[in-house]
Design a protein around this motif. Structure first.
Motif, PDB file in Angstrom:
ATOM      1  N   GLY A  18       7.352   1.047   2.516  1.00  0.00           N
ATOM      2  CA  GLY A  18       7.821   0.926   3.890  1.00  0.00           C
ATOM      3  C   GLY A  18       9.331   1.049   4.060  1.00  0.00           C
ATOM      4  O   GLY A  18       9.805   1.510   5.096  1.00  0.00           O
ATOM      5  N   ASP A  21      10.357   4.457   5.138  1.00  0.00           N
ATOM      6  CA  ASP A  21      10.005   4.728   6.535  1.00  0.00           C
ATOM      7  C   ASP A  21      11.000   4.082   7.488  1.00  0.00           C
ATOM      8  O   ASP A  21      11.395   4.663   8.496  1.00  0.00           O
ATOM      9  CB  ASP A  21       8.613   4.154   6.859  1.00  0.00           C
ATOM     10  N   ARG A 308       0.293   0.114  -1.713  1.00  0.00           N
ATOM     11  CA  ARG A 308       0.531  -0.147  -3.129  1.00  0.00           C
ATOM     12  C   ARG A 308      -0.554  -1.101  -3.626  1.00  0.00           C
ATOM     13  O   ARG A 308      -1.069  -1.931  -2.878  1.00  0.00           O
ATOM     14  CB  ARG A 308       1.913  -0.778  -3.321  1.00  0.00           C
ATOM     15  N   LYS A 313      -0.149  -7.241  -2.309  1.00  0.00           N
ATOM     16  CA  LYS A 313      -1.114  -6.666  -1.379  1.00  0.00           C
ATOM     17  C   LYS A 313      -2.498  -7.303  -1.500  1.00  0.00           C
ATOM     18  O   LYS A 313      -3.445  -6.869  -0.849  1.00  0.00           O
ATOM     19  CB  LYS A 313      -1.211  -5.152  -1.612  1.00  0.00           C
ATOM     20  N   GLY A 365      -2.780   7.231  -6.662  1.00  0.00           N
ATOM     21  CA  GLY A 365      -1.557   8.034  -6.677  1.00  0.00           C
ATOM     22  C   GLY A 365      -0.935   7.966  -5.307  1.00  0.00           C
ATOM     23  O   GLY A 365      -1.425   7.248  -4.429  1.00  0.00           O
ATOM     24  N   TYR A 375      -5.892   7.674   7.850  1.00  0.00           N
ATOM     25  CA  TYR A 375      -5.648   6.874   9.060  1.00  0.00           C
ATOM     26  C   TYR A 375      -6.475   7.410  10.227  1.00  0.00           C
ATOM     27  O   TYR A 375      -7.027   6.657  11.021  1.00  0.00           O
ATOM     28  CB  TYR A 375      -4.162   6.916   9.452  1.00  0.00           C
ATOM     29  N   LEU A 392       3.358  -1.847   7.547  1.00  0.00           N
ATOM     30  CA  LEU A 392       3.335  -0.700   8.462  1.00  0.00           C
ATOM     31  C   LEU A 392       1.918  -0.176   8.649  1.00  0.00           C
ATOM     32  O   LEU A 392       1.580   0.358   9.700  1.00  0.00           O
ATOM     33  CB  LEU A 392       4.205   0.438   7.915  1.00  0.00           C
TER      34      LEU A 392
HETATM   35  P1  ADP Z   1       5.238  -1.761   1.462  1.00  0.00           P
HETATM   36  O1  ADP Z   1       6.582  -1.400   2.014  1.00  0.00           O
HETATM   37  O2  ADP Z   1       5.111  -3.177   1.057  1.00  0.00           O
HETATM   38  O3  ADP Z   1       4.788  -0.836   0.385  1.00  0.00           O
HETATM   39  P2  ADP Z   1       4.266  -1.121   4.128  1.00  0.00           P
HETATM   40  O4  ADP Z   1       2.954  -1.381   4.763  1.00  0.00           O
HETATM   41  O5  ADP Z   1       5.473  -1.680   4.787  1.00  0.00           O
HETATM   42  O6  ADP Z   1       4.151  -1.583   2.621  1.00  0.00           O
HETATM   43  O7  ADP Z   1       4.501   0.460   4.030  1.00  0.00           O
HETATM   44  C1  ADP Z   1       3.666   1.277   3.322  1.00  0.00           C
HETATM   45  C2  ADP Z   1       3.971   2.725   3.658  1.00  0.00           C
HETATM   46  O8  ADP Z   1       3.718   3.512   2.500  1.00  0.00           O
HETATM   47  C3  ADP Z   1       3.070   3.293   4.740  1.00  0.00           C
HETATM   48  O9  ADP Z   1       3.728   4.360   5.384  1.00  0.00           O
HETATM   49  C4  ADP Z   1       1.877   3.823   3.924  1.00  0.00           C
HETATM   50  O10 ADP Z   1       1.178   4.831   4.621  1.00  0.00           O
HETATM   51  C5  ADP Z   1       2.597   4.357   2.714  1.00  0.00           C
HETATM   52  N1  ADP Z   1       1.812   4.357   1.470  1.00  0.00           N
HETATM   53  C6  ADP Z   1       1.555   3.302   0.661  1.00  0.00           C
HETATM   54  N2  ADP Z   1       0.849   3.684  -0.414  1.00  0.00           N
HETATM   55  C7  ADP Z   1       0.662   5.013  -0.286  1.00  0.00           C
HETATM   56  C8  ADP Z   1       0.001   5.995  -1.089  1.00  0.00           C
HETATM   57  N3  ADP Z   1      -0.591   5.667  -2.231  1.00  0.00           N
HETATM   58  N4  ADP Z   1      -0.005   7.273  -0.663  1.00  0.00           N
HETATM   59  C9  ADP Z   1       0.601   7.599   0.513  1.00  0.00           C
HETATM   60  N5  ADP Z   1       1.241   6.730   1.310  1.00  0.00           N
HETATM   61  C10 ADP Z   1       1.273   5.450   0.923  1.00  0.00           C
END
Ligand code: ADP
Length: 492
Positions: A18, A21, A308, A313, A365, A375, A392
């Motif tokens: 996140g 992002d 993750r 998580k 991965g 989604y 997120l």
């Molecule tokens: P964190 O920052 O703790 O990893 P968040 O929910 O804040 O968790 O953000 C996760 C972001 O990373 C989201 O945009 C999610 O779609 C993306 N994401 C997490 N794991 C993957 C993955 N394996 N492949 C693609 N996008 C991922």
């Protein structure tokens, strides 16, 4: 206002979670509001160079003081989907950012201490004097420390720092060598409880604590998590430090970039849709099933997990959710990556075990493109986190009409409101399912309520979907909140 973001990630060029992002989305929102934003990042060998436009050398041979000598760096500059980014590339045998990874090296503290130092040195030498330097997470915790202890005396007395904590669990620690390397020196001064000394191990320095102590303002990424970190155990030992500095600590909910995460314009999904054309969503479910080799059964809802795979998580609940869904005749899709060996092996084992199951698919991965399709194609998304500063995926899920089933922690509390039990929101404002405890029964009961509604009350389910889609978790409000903080610290 002139704002410089200093961070270890910026999506999509560097994204582990996140943080990436947020750095991108917030910067974009700030620019839309008429501010000038620049982003300073490490130049990793493994970042997505295909997302950088016009990459060119901006500064050659930047001399960054290090251990009483210096490391020379080249600084490159380019646009990441419209955002101006500077990438720092050190030229030394340490190979700080040429490891094929973003995080996880044994000398991460040195890598990011160096990055923090180089970012400040770059600002100094290029005469950039932002109103606000916005730092993110422990990797940049030493920026305010060095700014106020060193760079202030070299012409950077007017810069103010906002330090945003995205994850308290990773704080960054180091020994006296960090002080010698960065030129802070003065061991006795920094090894004080009210400065950088770790709250529990008196022999180490804590980067995140340094960020909290020295920044002009500190925030974490949701109001509820700010409360948990201050009063509960979610501050991972920094609760007392937050308490001491509570006058400058707050929680600001993250936003979602609706230019990227929006089923109306999403270029990665075959059938675009809005609340008005919700019937198209099912075409994405079909596409997802086709892509992953799942059976087409109109009687089966599809639940997903994206994120993750680690302790934070709630991996044991993620794992349980797969088998509980299958037990209830529901399909499950998981997209996740694990950095920890044991968890990785565990999920690879499950993946192999479920390989020929027509109702489950585990994709291990990182796959940004596939995440969009999931989604859009899933009916529900499960987020059973142990702790979650903001999260997120539940907010993205809501935008895509994918009902979130979440544990009531951190930012999940601020964004998801239980359809059956939330007392603070009227029924027409509720948008998902929330459970409290970390045991299997708690998760199961929330999943069963969601599955039951989908199966037996499809019209009610659709109503819930639409209520979720109506929520605005864009950067509009968080952007204004961050600007408010910038304005406040700038005039102090
Ligand atoms: P964190 O920052 O703790 O990893 P968040 O929910 O804040 O968790 O953000 C996760 C972001 O990373 C989201 O945009 C999610 O779609 C993306 N994401 C997490 N794991 C993957 C993955 N394996 N492949 C693609 N996008 C991922």
């Amino acid at each position: 206002m002139y704002i410089v973001q200093v961070a270890s990630e910026c999506a999509p060029v560097i994204k582990a979670g996140g943080l990436g992002d947020v750095v991108y989305g917030l910067s974009r929102e700030l620019e839309i509001r008429g501010n000038t934003v620049e982003i300073i990042l490490p130049m990793y060998d493994c970042m997505r160079y295909d997302h950088i436009w016009g990459l060119h050398e901006a500064y050659r041979d930047l001399s960054v003081p290090w251990y009483g000598a210096a490391i020379r760096c080249d600084v490159f500059c380019g646009w990441v989907h419209g955002r101006l980014c500077f990438f720092i590339q050190p030229k030394s045998q340490d190979n700080f950012f040429n490891r094929g990874i973003y995080y996880g090296a044994s000398d991460d503290n040195m890598r990011f201490a160096f990055f923090s130092k180089a970012a400040l040195e770059f600002l100094l030498r290029t005469n950039k004097r932002p109103d606000v330097i916005h730092c993110h997470d422990w990797q940049t915790g030493l920026v305010p420390v060095m700014l106020y202890e060193i760079y202030k005396w070299h012409g950077m007395a007017h810069q103010r720092v906002l330090f945003t904590i995205h994850n308290f669990k990773h704080q960054g620690i180091g020994g006296v060598d960090i002080l010698w390397a960065t030129g802070l020196n003065n061991e006795e001064y920094y090894f004080q409880y009210d400065r950088l000394q770790d709250n529990f191990n008196p022999f180490v320095l804590n980067f995140m604590k340094g960020g909290i102590v020295y920044a002009n303002h500190v925030n974490t990424v949701s109001p509820h998590h700010a409360w948990e970190a201050h009063y509960g155990s979610e501050g991972y030992g920094l609760g007392h430090t937050l308490h001491t500095h509570s006058y400058k600590f707050s929680g600001i909910l993250n936003g979602v970039d609706y230019d990227i995460w929006n089923p109306e314009i999403d270029k990665y999904i075959p059938a675009k849709y809005t609340a008005e054309t919700l019937e198209n969503k099912v075409k994405n479910k079909k596409a997802l099933r086709d892509r992953l080799g799942l059976r087409h059964d109109p009687e089966k809802p599809l639940i997903c997990y994206i994120g993750r795979l680690d302790e934070q998580k709630g991996v044991h609940l993620v794992h349980h959710a797969i088998y509980h869904a299958l037990l209830r005749g529901v399909q499950f899709v998981l997209l996740g990556s694990a950095t920890e060996r044991g968890i990785n092996d565990w999920f690879w084992h499950e993946k192999n075990f479920l390989y020929s199951n027509p109702d489950a698919h585990l994709e291990l991965g990182f796959n940004e493109e596939l995440s969009h399709l999931i989604y859009a194609g899933a009916d529900m998304i499960v987020v059973p986190s142990n702790f979650e500063p903001c999260g997120l995926t539940q907010m993205i899920g809501l935008k895509y009409g994918t009902v979130p089933i979440v544990r009531g922690v951190g930012g999940l509390v601020n964004t998801v409101f239980d359809r059956d039990y939330d007392e603070n929101h009227p029924p027409e404002k509720r948008n998902g399912y929330v459970f409290q405890h970390t045991d299997f029964q708690a998760l199961e009961s929330a999943m069963d309520r969601a599955i039951g509604l989908w199966r037996y009350y499809p019209e009610e389910f659709e109503k819930l979907v639409l209520q979720g889609m109506a929520y605005d978790y864009s950067w509009k409000d968080p952007g204004a909140a961050y600007l408010g903080v910038y304005e406040y610290i700038r005039h102090r």
